[in-house]
Design an enzyme around this catalytic site. Structure first.
Site, short mmCIF file in Angstrom:
data_model
loop_
_atom_site.label_atom_id
_atom_site.label_comp_id
_atom_site.label_asym_id
_atom_site.label_seq_id
_atom_site.Cartn_x
_atom_site.Cartn_y
_atom_site.Cartn_z
N HIS A 82 71.35 10.59 88.14
CA HIS A 82 70.69 10.90 86.88
C HIS A 82 70.99 12.34 86.47
O HIS A 82 70.93 13.25 87.30
CB HIS A 82 69.18 10.71 87.05
CG HIS A 82 68.45 10.55 85.76
ND1 HIS A 82 68.27 11.58 84.87
CD2 HIS A 82 67.86 9.46 85.20
CE1 HIS A 82 67.59 11.13 83.83
NE2 HIS A 82 67.33 9.84 83.99
N GLY A 167 62.57 38.36 81.99
CA GLY A 167 62.96 38.49 80.59
C GLY A 167 64.40 38.06 80.34
O GLY A 167 64.84 37.96 79.20
N HIS A 172 66.37 29.74 86.75
CA HIS A 172 65.83 30.05 88.07
C HIS A 172 66.94 29.68 89.07
O HIS A 172 67.56 28.63 88.94
CB HIS A 172 64.58 29.20 88.29
CG HIS A 172 63.87 29.46 89.58
ND1 HIS A 172 64.37 29.07 90.79
CD2 HIS A 172 62.69 30.05 89.85
CE1 HIS A 172 63.53 29.41 91.75
NE2 HIS A 172 62.49 30.01 91.20
N PRO A 173 67.20 30.54 90.06
CA PRO A 173 68.38 30.32 90.92
C PRO A 173 68.40 28.95 91.60
O PRO A 173 69.48 28.37 91.77
CB PRO A 173 68.30 31.45 91.95
CG PRO A 173 66.96 32.08 91.78
CD PRO A 173 66.51 31.80 90.39
N THR A 174 67.25 28.43 92.01
CA THR A 174 67.24 27.12 92.68
C THR A 174 66.53 26.05 91.88
O THR A 174 66.81 24.85 92.04
CB THR A 174 66.55 27.22 94.06
OG1 THR A 174 65.23 27.75 93.87
CG2 THR A 174 67.34 28.12 95.00
#
Lengths: 302, 302
Positions: A82, A167, A172-174
């Site tokens: 998905h 800001g 988000h990194p993960t």
């Protein structure tokens, strides 16, 4: 009158049972909220939760679930069929009883702001909550998926509606990004045909769906049900008041006649509001001057 | 689970507004009870109240209304088109949510006993609450009406289920007798035909109704709607699970074809449970494996 909102968050986790049960635990811990259903799909590696609650409860549970998902789900190693862009991928709010679409748009904004601030996940507002027309469609926002999001978000037109506390316009990194929005109840509704020719189902789906000139609030594709060897028009009815179920069925019947094919049955997947079904009863029974709010007994009880 | 019972008392007063409003005042004064609707018919000289409540409230309101009716309504001077035998003529209890038919039978017995003791009105238990098969049918109990009741009650087989405190098998001198019972929700459902020939409606009604060999839980007559100059099959569906609405409509359509007549529309009078309508949607939409309790969203909210 009691105010009831539905929320159907989708998470990018359909394999690790402990994470899915953890999400369920968070959902059950918030007062004023009922977890109606949750189901996971391993090949999609995705799970869908159905929650119902009052405005305060539904806002609280959405933020709590987003935080939990950001902690437990890592998109950098996520695989599944998905398309997805975030640990919590999409959070729609749906008006059920005593609330308007405008109320749900306001809730989506408040929850979006809280998720960005508290879970550090950038938020796009979508569908009825969208701040730009180009952000109404979830598929447009999700295009590029998690892996393409950093590049996409560098473009000024893809600055999120709510950035993480840094800001920056970056995922988000993960946990990636999340779409939060408001929409009408979505009804998954399939029509089975007396043929195993998936091309016929595809041709009919094209006629019935809004995107190619058919019924405005109907999305549809043709698929083959391999276990039963029958072709199916698989639909999402995204606004059952604008496009009632019976209208899709009758249009499919009419188009199927061209091929000497008929409708062998239909399937409702998951939940539907009573009114979506009663609208069809009203049509087929030819009810005159029917008043749903007044004449359906249960409407006096909720 | 919340327990909800419906009660639909019929009073032999459809003209004096102060008495009708007085009954409404009594209905509204009992905690745990909602007065959903009340309507009066001057030519019938009769009014029908629809109440919903928990077991304690619904029992209390039924007894209070019977006492008020006995004080205010005098059958010795009552005239009207509708057959009647008492100031409060009939009091059915209907299971709606979280209660069984057996619970409603028990409520009917308790209320019957209290009405005889406190309002001095003899009580026949009818339909599902009946103590003899000959008392199941309201029309059989009411035969002879108020004026013939003293003579009828002198017969041993018509000794009431609950006598007034005097112990005599005789009607209350001005308030007559009352039938108290338990039944499934009754749905008043009419089918309009493309003809002004009331004989056609009568012939079809005879075929469709249970009493003359048709659908078991359907009562029906043919009538002429004078204002619209159309014939109508006017029905009471007394058990919508045993005889669903769509089945009556489809049978009427099939029989009407013999006359070159078709169904122009239908009418639902008053309230119907959601399931009675959704059962028809399920049939016409050809839904496979549909689960009413699970798949209708509102069932998770009541």
């Amino acid at each position: 009158m009691t105010k009831i909102i539905e929320c159907i968050p989708n998470f990018s986790e359909g394999r690790r049972e402990e994470v899915i049960e953890g999400l369920a635990g968070v959902a059950k811990s918030v007062p004023g909220v009922t977890l109606l259903d949750y189901s996971a799909d391993a090949s999609h590696n995705r799970s869908v939760f159905t929650l119902m609650g009052d405005p305060a409860g539904i806002k609280a549970v959405a933020v709590a679930l987003a935080k939990y998902a950001a902690e437990k789900i890592d998109l950098t190693t996520h695989e599944g069929e998905h398309p997805r862009m975030g640990a919590v991928d999409v959070i729609p709010f749906v008006p059920i009883k005593g609330v308007t679409m405008e109320d749900c748009v306001e809730i989506a904004r408040e929850v979006g702001e809280a998720i960005a601030a508290n879970a550090g996940i950038p938020v796009y507002l979508y569908e009825e909550a969208a701040t730009k027309d180009t952000r109404r469609n979830l598929a447009t926002i999700r295009k590029g998926q998690f892996e393409g999001m950093a590049k996409k978000m560098a473009k000024p037109e893809w600055k999120p509606d709510f950035c993480s506390p840094s800001g920056e316009s970056a995922p988000h990194p993960t946990a990636g990004v999340v779409a939060v929005g408001a929409r009408m109840p979505l009804i998954a509704f399939n029509v089975n045909l007396s043929t195993s020719d998936v091309n016929i189902a595809n041709n009919i789906a094209k006629i019935v769906r809004g995107s190619s000139g058919g019924l405005k609030y109907c999305k549809g594709i043709g698929i083959l049900l391999e276990d039963r060897n029958i072709a199916q028009v698989s639909m999402n009815m995204v606004n059952y008041e604008g496009t009632p179920l019976y209208r899709a069925v009758e249009l499919i019947k009419a188009e199927a006649r061209r091929y000497g094919v008929h409708v062998t049955g239909t399937e409702l997947i998951g939940l539907a509001p009573a009114k979506a079904l009663i609208d069809s009863a009203e049509y087929y029974l030819q009810l005159e001057d029917f008043n749903y709010e007044q004449q359906v007994l249960e409407n006096h009880l909720i």
